[in-house]
Design a protein around this motif. Structure first.
Motif, PDB file in Angstrom:
ATOM      1  N   ILE A 142       0.843  -1.200   0.000  1.00 33.42           N
ATOM      2  CA  ILE A 142       0.000   0.000   0.000  1.00 33.42           C
ATOM      3  C   ILE A 142       0.877   1.248   0.000  1.00 33.42           C
ATOM      4  CG2 ILE A 142      -2.000  -1.077   1.132  1.00 33.42           C
ATOM      5  CD1 ILE A 142      -1.179   0.615   3.646  1.00 33.42           C
ATOM      6  N   MET A 185      -0.637   5.518   7.051  1.00 34.06           N
ATOM      7  CA  MET A 185       0.521   4.633   6.891  1.00 34.06           C
ATOM      8  C   MET A 185       1.523   5.245   5.920  1.00 34.06           C
ATOM      9  SD  MET A 185      -0.681   0.711   7.198  1.00 34.06           S
ATOM     10  CE  MET A 185      -0.911   0.008   8.833  1.00 34.06           C
ATOM     11  N   GLU A 238       3.025   7.933   9.143  1.00 29.64           N
ATOM     12  CA  GLU A 238       3.525   7.326  10.388  1.00 29.64           C
ATOM     13  C   GLU A 238       5.057   7.364  10.495  1.00 29.64           C
ATOM     14  OE1 GLU A 238       2.491   3.127  10.192  1.00 29.64           O
ATOM     15  OE2 GLU A 238       3.613   2.910   8.332  1.00 29.64           O
ATOM     16  N   LYS A 261       7.625  -0.957  15.114  1.00 25.14           N
ATOM     17  CA  LYS A 261       6.173  -0.765  14.915  1.00 25.14           C
ATOM     18  C   LYS A 261       5.924   0.732  14.990  1.00 25.14           C
ATOM     19  CE  LYS A 261       4.584  -5.034  14.894  1.00 25.14           C
ATOM     20  NZ  LYS A 261       5.403  -5.157  13.690  1.00 25.14           N
TER      21      LYS A 261
END
Ligand code: F6P
Length: 371
Positions: A142, A185, A238, A261
């Motif tokens: 993505i 994201m 992010e 993460k």
């Protein structure tokens, strides 16, 4: 002569994976004697103590192109060259299980692999090709951060989801005279944030490729308010970094996972703006995995189907060691080496999208030298 193809999906899931699988199975079924098998949970289906592979027929893939996720499961941990094995003391050791995979692959009579995944997965494809497997890669992410293809499937769906969410935040921001920070994201590449900011009409867009200075964002916010009234919408990827170059997130905890993460940079920016004296109400929305789930938009279904069909044709032509790509208007292919040469990041000085964004007044939280 018939061929037996093993298909795997690796890395994070992505809208369009099932459409690729369907394209592969349907195209292969037009070749007499060809079989397609799904390797369950990336290559773990051949690496775990218990083999887990499943035959995929036209019936198995009927209608799956509209479904998100992957019917053959995925993982972004480990792989044939570093497979996590639990030790008696509870610790994990990475084992090279590529020889075991080759042995099982040959014994089961497979001819070729189609590996659908992002850069990490395509590095595995290259390693497998160097080990003598007949591999064809299909690019997936993505984040759209693979440079040899114009687009990866799933990216446009993620932008659509993010833009829809952004539009909703704009109305509430303006009604309440608030500042909204929407975190999307984009680990190293800011494509989702940049496209969403332009499509949605953001005032500020923060991407990993342009380190931000919160003071410049505060100045932009000031221009958006007259007294108590006004609003400001910020999109932040992010993987965004302030001038110190540090990303925000937590260390990986799962065995075989080597990625931080990411998450929380929106809250960090909120705190930075408050520390600079911004008194307007600031709210943060993190879209997270909503951007990767659900049904792919039509564009991604078409692209994914094209990739699946072309991957089978490459196997028919025995053009192994390549990755399928889209270079408008053609679906073509490049060697895995070439595909992995350099990532596709936003290049601020030359990027048309950055110039367009600046052209409609979007701030990147920097002091632009090149306009
Ligand atoms: O690479 C795609 C991606 O969605 C990134 O944007 C994100 O940082 C990462 O995957 C998240 O992975 P996970 O779901 O394993 O946390």
């Amino acid at each position: 002569m018939g061929k037996k193809i093993l298909v795997a999906t690796g890395g994070g899931d992505c809208p369009g994976l099932n459409a690729v699988i369907r394209g592969i199975v349907k195209r292969a079924s037009q070749e007499p004697g060809w079989e397609v098998w799904g390797c369950i949970e990336s290559f773990n289906g051949l690496l775990k103590d218990q083999i887990d592979i499943r035959r995929l027929t036209d019936n198995d893939v009927a209608g799956i192109h509209v479904m998100g996720g992957t019917i053959i499961k995925t993982t972004n941990r480990g792989g044939p060259f570093h497979f996590p094995v639990r030790q008696a003391d509870g610790s994990w050791v990475m084992e090279d299980r590529s020889d075991l995979m080759k042995k099982r692959f040959d014994e089961l009579g497979f001819d070729a692999i189609i590996n659908i995944g992002g850069d990490g997965s395509q590095r595995i494809s290259l390693g497998l090709a160097q080990k003598g497997f007949n591999v064809v890669g299909v690019p997936k992410t993505i984040d759209n951060d693979l440079s040899s293809t114009d687009f990866t499937f799933g990216f446009q769906t993620a932008v659509e989801i993010a833009t829809e969410a952004f539009d909703k935040l704009v109305t509430t921001a303006s009604s309440h005279s608030r500042i909204f920070i929407m975190e999307v994201m984009g680990r190293d590449a800011g494509w989702i944030a940049l496209n969403t900011a332009i499509a949605g009409g953001a005032e500020v867009c923060i991407i990993p490729e342009i380190p931000y200075d919160p003071r410049i964002i505060a100045e932009k916010i000031a221009t958006r308010y007259h007294g108590d009234y006004g609003f400001c919408n910020i999109v932040i990827a992010e993987g965004a970094k302030a001038l110190d170059g540090k990303v925000t997130g937590v260390a990986p905890t799962a065995a075989g996972d080597r990625h931080i993460k990411l998450g929380g940079v929106g809250e960090k920016l909120k705190a930075e703006l408050e520390a600079l004296g911004i008194e307007h109400d600031i709210r943060v929305t993190v879209l997270g995995h909503l951007q990767r789930g659900g049904t792919p938009i039509a564009y991604d279904r078409v692209l994914a189907t094209e990739f699946g069909v072309r991957a089978v044709e490459l196997i028919k032509e025995e053009k192994y060691g390549n990755m399928v790509v889209y270079n408008h208007p053609k679906i073509s292919y490049v060697s895995l080496e070439k595909a992995l040469e350099e990532p596709n990041f936003v290049k601020p000085p030359t990027s048309d999208l950055v110039r367009t964004a600046r052209g409609v007044g979007i701030s990147f939280g920097d002091n632009p030298v090149v306009r």
